[in-house]
Design a protein around this motif. Sequence first.
Motif, PDB file in Angstrom:
ATOM      1  N   ILE A 233       0.836  -1.206   0.000  1.00 20.44           N
ATOM      2  CA  ILE A 233       0.000   0.000   0.000  1.00 20.44           C
ATOM      3  C   ILE A 233       0.869   1.253   0.000  1.00 20.44           C
ATOM      4  CG2 ILE A 233      -1.685   1.331   1.355  1.00 20.44           C
ATOM      5  CD1 ILE A 233      -2.789  -1.376   2.367  1.00 20.44           C
ATOM      6  N   ILE A 234       1.911   1.241   0.830  1.00 16.95           N
ATOM      7  CA  ILE A 234       2.811   2.400   0.918  1.00 16.95           C
ATOM      8  C   ILE A 234       3.537   2.630  -0.405  1.00 16.95           C
ATOM      9  CG2 ILE A 234       4.868   3.322   2.064  1.00 16.95           C
ATOM     10  CD1 ILE A 234       3.948   1.738   4.586  1.00 16.95           C
ATOM     11  N   VAL A 235       4.024   1.542  -1.012  1.00 16.06           N
ATOM     12  CA  VAL A 235       4.721   1.658  -2.296  1.00 16.06           C
ATOM     13  C   VAL A 235       3.776   2.175  -3.377  1.00 16.06           C
ATOM     14  CG1 VAL A 235       5.816   0.341  -4.159  1.00 16.06           C
ATOM     15  CG2 VAL A 235       6.478  -0.064  -1.776  1.00 16.06           C
ATOM     16  N   ASP A 236       2.556   1.680  -3.398  1.00 20.27           N
ATOM     17  CA  ASP A 236       1.585   2.135  -4.401  1.00 20.27           C
ATOM     18  C   ASP A 236       1.293   3.621  -4.233  1.00 20.27           C
ATOM     19  OD1 ASP A 236      -0.363   1.592  -6.546  1.00 20.27           O
ATOM     20  OD2 ASP A 236      -1.830   2.095  -4.997  1.00 20.27           O
ATOM     21  N   ASN A 237       1.203   4.067  -2.984  1.00 18.90           N
ATOM     22  CA  ASN A 237       0.968   5.489  -2.741  1.00 18.90           C
ATOM     23  C   ASN A 237       2.141   6.330  -3.252  1.00 18.90           C
ATOM     24  OD1 ASN A 237      -0.552   7.706  -1.394  1.00 18.90           O
ATOM     25  ND2 ASN A 237       1.292   7.795  -0.113  1.00 18.90           N
ATOM     26  N   GLN A 238       3.370   5.859  -2.996  1.00 16.78           N
ATOM     27  CA  GLN A 238       4.551   6.573  -3.489  1.00 16.78           C
ATOM     28  C   GLN A 238       4.620   6.561  -5.026  1.00 16.78           C
ATOM     29  OE1 GLN A 238       5.168   8.220  -0.460  1.00 16.78           O
ATOM     30  NE2 GLN A 238       7.098   8.389  -1.589  1.00 16.78           N
ATOM     31  N   ARG A 239       4.201   5.439  -5.635  1.00 12.49           N
ATOM     32  CA  ARG A 239       4.177   5.361  -7.096  1.00 12.49           C
ATOM     33  C   ARG A 239       3.234   6.406  -7.679  1.00 12.49           C
ATOM     34  NH1 ARG A 239       0.721   3.382 -10.601  1.00 12.49           N
ATOM     35  NH2 ARG A 239      -0.579   2.523  -8.930  1.00 12.49           N
ATOM     36  N   ARG A 240       2.067   6.547  -7.063  1.00 11.08           N
ATOM     37  CA  ARG A 240       1.085   7.536  -7.535  1.00 11.08           C
ATOM     38  C   ARG A 240       1.625   8.956  -7.393  1.00 11.08           C
ATOM     39  NH1 ARG A 240      -4.428   5.526  -7.404  1.00 11.08           N
ATOM     40  NH2 ARG A 240      -4.427   3.285  -6.986  1.00 11.08           N
TER      41      ARG A 240
END
Length: 406
Positions: free
Chosen positions: A291-298
Motif C-alpha cells: 500500500i505504501i509503495v503504491d501510494n509513493q508510485r502515484r
Amino acid sequence: MKLTIKTLGVFDMKVNGSSLIKKGSRTYKINKLLQYFIAFRDRKILPETIIENLFPEDEYTDPKNTLSTQIYRLRSLLKSIVPEEEDRDNYLNINSVNGNYILEVGDRVEIDVDEFESLIKKGDQKLAENREEALEIYNKALKIYEGMFLSENAYEVWLTPVRNYYNRLYIKVIFQTIDILKDKENYDKIIRTCEKALNYEPYDEDIHICLMEGMLKQGQFTNVLNHYEYIVNLLKKEMGISSSPKLDKFYKKIKSTISEKKKMTIIDFWNKIELEEPKGAMHCDFSDFKIIVDNQRRKGERSSEDDYICIITLEEGVEDSSLNSTWRQEITNILSSSLRKGDVFTFWNDRQILILLHEVKQQALMIIEKKFRDKIRLKPKISRLKINIDFKPLIEIEEEKKEATK
C-alpha cells in the motif's frame, strides 16, 4: 374489616379506603404517640422511655400521669375503630405488662412495612434460581415505598434507627432491581426506576450514575450531560463539594462514549489515534508495504521525487535454521536504526528484504550500501554471511512494467 396502616411516606390509617387520621392541634400528640407505638409494635416499652423520646422539652408536674392520660385517649380512639361485632384482639391494642406498655397487632391489621420487608425476603430467596420472578417481587416491594419511614417526623431522633433500617432495605432492592434490568438490557426501565428512587434519595450518587448509564445506553447524550451538570450543582449547593471521584470517573466515561458516537472531525481523529514517536525506519507487513509503495508510485507520477526500491538477499548455502533466525533479528535491528524515518522495509521471505528508500539521490546509493555492509561486519553472528544488495528507481520499475504489458 381490614385495618391498613401506611408508614412509608405520609402516615395514614384506613378502614375500607377511608382515612381515620384527623389532623389538628388537639390530635397532634395522640397521632405522634400512635406512630411511636407502631414503630415499636409488639415490644415492651417503659413509660420513661416514651416520655423522654416524645416529650423531652415539655414540662409536666406529673409526666407519667400525663402519658397515662394520652394513652387512655389513644386506647379510646383505637376502640372506636372496631365495630361491636368484631373481636378487638384482631386489631390494635395497647396493653400494660409489668409496668411496660406494648402495642399488640392483630391478624386483621396490615402494616405496609411488614409487607415491604416480607416481599424483599421473598425476592432475595428467588434471586439465585429465578431472576425474572425475583424482579416481579422486587417491583411489588418498590410500589409500596412512597418515602422514608414516617416522613412527617423528619427530625425525630428516636426514629433514626428504624428509618435507616427501611432505607437500607429500599436502597438494596433498588440496586438488585437495576442489576437484573441490566442483564435484560432494559435501560428504559432502569431510567424510570432511578428517576422514582431519586425522589426519595436525591443525594445518592450511585443512583444518579445508574440513571446516567441508562441514558448513555439509549444515546440520550444531551440528557446525560444535563443531568451530570444538575447533580454536580446539587452537591455543590447542598453539601459544599464541587464533585466526587465517582462522578469525575463517570464524566470521563460520558465524554469517551459521546466522542465515539458523534460525527468525527479531523482534530477528533488526530487526538484519537495512538501515534508512536518515529524512531528510524518503519518495519511493516508485506501487505502494508504494498500500500505504501503504491501510494509513493502515484505521487511519483506527478512529482520529481526520487524513490528507490532496494532488495537485500541472503545468498543460498545457509541451511542452519537458527542462523536464519539470527540473521532476521540482526538485520531488522540494523535497518531500524540506520535507515531514515521516511524509509520503510518488510520481509518478502526468510532470505529477502524489501526496502522503500524515499527521496534518495543515485550517488547516495553506494554510501547506503557501504553503511549496511559495515554494520553487518560488526555483528559477529552474521558477519560471515554473504548478501546481495540491489537498487532500482521506483519510476523505472513502473516504466518497465508498462513496456512489458504492451
